[in-house]
Design a protein around this motif. Structure first.
Motif, PDB file in Angstrom:
ATOM      1  N   TRP A  93       0.625  -1.447  -0.292  1.00  0.00           N
ATOM      2  CA  TRP A  93       0.091   0.055   0.020  1.00  0.00           C
ATOM      3  C   TRP A  93       1.197   1.093  -0.338  1.00  0.00           C
ATOM      4  CZ3 TRP A  93      -4.036   0.730   4.621  1.00  0.00           C
ATOM      5  CH2 TRP A  93      -5.010   1.612   3.669  1.00  0.00           C
ATOM      6  N   GLY A  94       1.656   1.741   1.169  1.00  0.00           N
ATOM      7  CA  GLY A  94       2.544   3.075   0.639  1.00  0.00           C
ATOM      8  C   GLY A  94       3.286   2.618  -0.463  1.00  0.00           C
ATOM      9  N   GLU A  95       3.654   1.677  -0.747  1.00  0.00           N
ATOM     10  CA  GLU A  95       4.671   2.167  -2.516  1.00  0.00           C
ATOM     11  C   GLU A  95       4.518   2.841  -3.473  1.00  0.00           C
ATOM     12  OE1 GLU A  95       6.508  -2.016  -4.338  1.00  0.00           O
ATOM     13  OE2 GLU A  95       8.323  -1.255  -1.967  1.00  0.00           O
ATOM     14  N   GLN A  96       2.059   2.591  -3.531  1.00  0.00           N
ATOM     15  CA  GLN A  96       1.485   3.391  -4.090  1.00  0.00           C
ATOM     16  C   GLN A  96       1.701   4.870  -3.683  1.00  0.00           C
ATOM     17  OE1 GLN A  96      -2.632   1.803  -4.005  1.00  0.00           O
ATOM     18  NE2 GLN A  96      -2.060  -0.341  -4.769  1.00  0.00           N
ATOM     19  N   GLY A  97       2.279   5.219  -2.829  1.00  0.00           N
ATOM     20  CA  GLY A  97       2.161   6.698  -2.654  1.00  0.00           C
ATOM     21  C   GLY A  97       3.425   6.894  -2.497  1.00  0.00           C
ATOM     22  N   VAL A  98       5.119   6.588  -2.867  1.00  0.00           N
ATOM     23  CA  VAL A  98       6.127   6.582  -2.502  1.00  0.00           C
ATOM     24  C   VAL A  98       7.138   6.467  -3.577  1.00  0.00           C
ATOM     25  CG1 VAL A  98       6.242   7.471   0.123  1.00  0.00           C
ATOM     26  CG2 VAL A  98       6.597   5.066  -1.050  1.00  0.00           C
ATOM     27  N   ASP A  99       7.635   6.548  -3.695  1.00  0.00           N
ATOM     28  CA  ASP A  99       9.416   6.068  -5.097  1.00  0.00           C
ATOM     29  C   ASP A  99       9.606   5.201  -4.129  1.00  0.00           C
ATOM     30  OD1 ASP A  99      11.547   7.056  -4.048  1.00  0.00           O
ATOM     31  OD2 ASP A  99      10.473   9.089  -4.558  1.00  0.00           O
ATOM     32  N   ALA A 100      10.334   3.754  -4.681  1.00  0.00           N
ATOM     33  CA  ALA A 100      11.512   2.958  -4.400  1.00  0.00           C
ATOM     34  C   ALA A 100      12.096   3.181  -3.845  1.00  0.00           C
ATOM     35  CB  ALA A 100      11.510   1.947  -5.666  1.00  0.00           C
ATOM     36  N   GLY A 101      12.592   4.111  -3.342  1.00  0.00           N
ATOM     37  CA  GLY A 101      13.944   4.453  -2.905  1.00  0.00           C
ATOM     38  C   GLY A 101      13.530   5.631  -1.756  1.00  0.00           C
ATOM     39  N   THR A 102      12.598   6.184  -1.554  1.00  0.00           N
ATOM     40  CA  THR A 102      12.119   6.452   0.153  1.00  0.00           C
ATOM     41  C   THR A 102      11.331   5.680   0.186  1.00  0.00           C
ATOM     42  OG1 THR A 102      10.981   8.881  -1.038  1.00  0.00           O
ATOM     43  CG2 THR A 102      10.677   7.590   0.410  1.00  0.00           C
ATOM     44  N   ALA A 103      10.421   4.262  -0.211  1.00  0.00           N
ATOM     45  CA  ALA A 103      10.663   3.375   0.558  1.00  0.00           C
ATOM     46  C   ALA A 103      11.297   2.603   1.094  1.00  0.00           C
ATOM     47  CB  ALA A 103       8.842   2.291  -0.213  1.00  0.00           C
ATOM     48  N   ALA A 104      12.516   2.249   0.160  1.00  0.00           N
ATOM     49  CA  ALA A 104      13.494   1.888   1.487  1.00  0.00           C
ATOM     50  C   ALA A 104      14.291   2.176   1.936  1.00  0.00           C
ATOM     51  CB  ALA A 104      14.401   1.290  -0.240  1.00  0.00           C
ATOM     52  N   MET A 105      14.461   3.723   2.347  1.00  0.00           N
ATOM     53  CA  MET A 105      15.156   4.098   3.140  1.00  0.00           C
ATOM     54  C   MET A 105      14.143   3.654   4.546  1.00  0.00           C
ATOM     55  SD  MET A 105      16.733   8.125   1.832  1.00  0.00           S
ATOM     56  CE  MET A 105      15.182   8.551   0.903  1.00  0.00           C
ATOM     57  N   VAL A 106      13.149   4.700   4.811  1.00  0.00           N
ATOM     58  CA  VAL A 106      12.182   4.305   5.641  1.00  0.00           C
ATOM     59  C   VAL A 106      11.606   2.874   5.947  1.00  0.00           C
ATOM     60  CG1 VAL A 106       9.767   4.342   6.274  1.00  0.00           C
ATOM     61  CG2 VAL A 106      10.679   6.003   4.545  1.00  0.00           C
ATOM     62  N   VAL A 107      11.809   1.353   4.945  1.00  0.00           N
ATOM     63  CA  VAL A 107      11.583   0.285   4.870  1.00  0.00           C
ATOM     64  C   VAL A 107      12.841  -0.088   5.957  1.00  0.00           C
ATOM     65  CG1 VAL A 107      11.784  -1.961   4.610  1.00  0.00           C
ATOM     66  CG2 VAL A 107       9.799  -0.667   3.911  1.00  0.00           C
ATOM     67  N   ASN A 108      14.197   0.587   5.699  1.00  0.00           N
ATOM     68  CA  ASN A 108      15.448  -0.155   6.400  1.00  0.00           C
ATOM     69  C   ASN A 108      15.767   0.872   7.596  1.00  0.00           C
ATOM     70  OD1 ASN A 108      17.064  -1.397   4.610  1.00  0.00           O
ATOM     71  ND2 ASN A 108      16.907   0.050   3.174  1.00  0.00           N
ATOM     72  N   ILE A 109      14.431   1.534   8.251  1.00  0.00           N
ATOM     73  CA  ILE A 109      14.504   1.882   9.610  1.00  0.00           C
ATOM     74  C   ILE A 109      14.003   0.300  10.811  1.00  0.00           C
ATOM     75  CG2 ILE A 109      12.851   2.532  11.675  1.00  0.00           C
ATOM     76  CD1 ILE A 109      12.581   4.691   9.979  1.00  0.00           C
ATOM     77  N   GLY A 110      13.583  -1.194   9.802  1.00  0.00           N
ATOM     78  CA  GLY A 110      13.665  -2.050  10.073  1.00  0.00           C
ATOM     79  C   GLY A 110      14.359  -2.806  11.679  1.00  0.00           C
TER      80      GLY A 110
END
Length: 305
Positions: A93-110
């Motif tokens: 769902w989140g990747e429908q609103g952000v580009d792959a680069g931003t998603a990678a940065m946020v998910v890498n908080i994991g």
């Protein structure tokens, strides 16, 4: 992996399993991109988990694997709801609103969440080399994200959903570790997948509606996601996790963005920018640092929990 004092050997089986996981999870980004246009976030998650559940269920029947012991169920249920269920839906769902680069940065908080929670709840401590390596890898992930970001097109909702996915991922990994004290990796993976599939059943109507309309390529990518990045990669993940700490396994996943760049380069002919290559190299350097053991008299013996 139990180690005696003075034994600095590497568990090659765990390392091989972790490498398979990283490669397959990286390939998932390409398949998700190919399917997301034709399947909604929940439908894609359900289709992926349904495929994985069938494959893993067959393995259980053939190998006659018994039910996990009662002590393992709290961790299985928690990881199933958080990682297999919530993570997959919110990331799609989140990747429908952000580009792959931003998603990678946020998910890498994991992985940072994993290190903090496992150090606190699982009493794994906070090894300096692990923390240093995670810091280096996170910096590399930021560089990759900046190099691939479209700039200014990310929605706040998309970023928040990716953040929820990262938190669910981190908490799910930490939930798995205690379960592996009482159950085999195949049991933890399979029944966690069953739980995640049950959580995504509300999207069954959406999946049934979109399935006849989606092109065959999108459906095949969804099946691939279930068989390999889920059924196989989550099994190799739990196998490796059972033989090392949650913090180190979390740090290993920082290699995923670098592998994604390579896969996209060869499979999609997407030539990465030089800054992307630099960021990927930084990610891999951080993983190498996090896997190093202390040397000398101050070396601490590490025992898998």
């Amino acid at each position: 992996m139990d180690q005696t004092a003075g034994d600095s050997s590497i568990d090659h089986r765990a390392l091989a399993a972790a490498s398979v996981t990283v490669a397959l999870w990286a390939s998932a980004f390409v398949s998700i991109r190919a399917s997301a246009e034709h399947y909604g976030p929940g439908a894609l998650a359900l289709g992926r988990l349904l495929t994985a559940s069938v494959a893993l269920g067959v393995v259980l029947l053939v190998k006659r694997v018994p039910l996990p012991p009662r002590q393992a169920w709290p961790g299985i249920l928690a990881s199933g709801v958080l990682w297999f269920g919530l993570y997959m839906v919110t990331l799609n769902w989140g990747e429908q609103g952000v580009d792959a680069g931003t998603a990678a940065m946020v998910v890498n908080i994991g992985p940072i969440v994993i290190a903090l929670l496992s150090g606190w709840l699982l009493k794994e401590g906070f090894p300096p080399m692990l923390l240093a390596g995670m810091g280096v890898s996170f910096a590399g992930a930021v560089v990759v994200g900046m190099s691939t970001s479209k700039g200014g097109t990310s929605s706040l909702t998309g970023v928040l959903l990716c953040l929820v996915a990262a938190l669910a991922y981190g908490a799910g990994v930490v939930s798995q570790k205690p379960a592996l004290r009482h159950a085999d990796p195949i049991q933890v993976t399979t029944y966690g997948c069953f739980v995640g599939m049950a959580c995504t059943l509300p999207f069954a109507g959406q999946l049934l509606t979109q399935l006849p309309e989606a092109p065959l390529s999108a459906t095949l990518n969804m099946v691939y996601l279930g068989l390999f990045p889920t059924a196989l990669a989550f099994t190799t993940w739990t196998y490796a996790l059972s033989r090392t700490t949650a913090g180190k396994m979390g740090a290993t996943t920082y290699a995923v963005p670098a592998v994604v760049v390579l896969i996209a380069w060869f499979a999609l002919d997407e030539i990465p920018a030089w800054l992307t290559l630099v960021g990927g190299a930084i990610c891999l350097t951080g993983v190498a640092v996090s896997r190093r053991r202390p040397t000398g008299r101050g070396r601490r013996v590490e025992v898998s929990r």
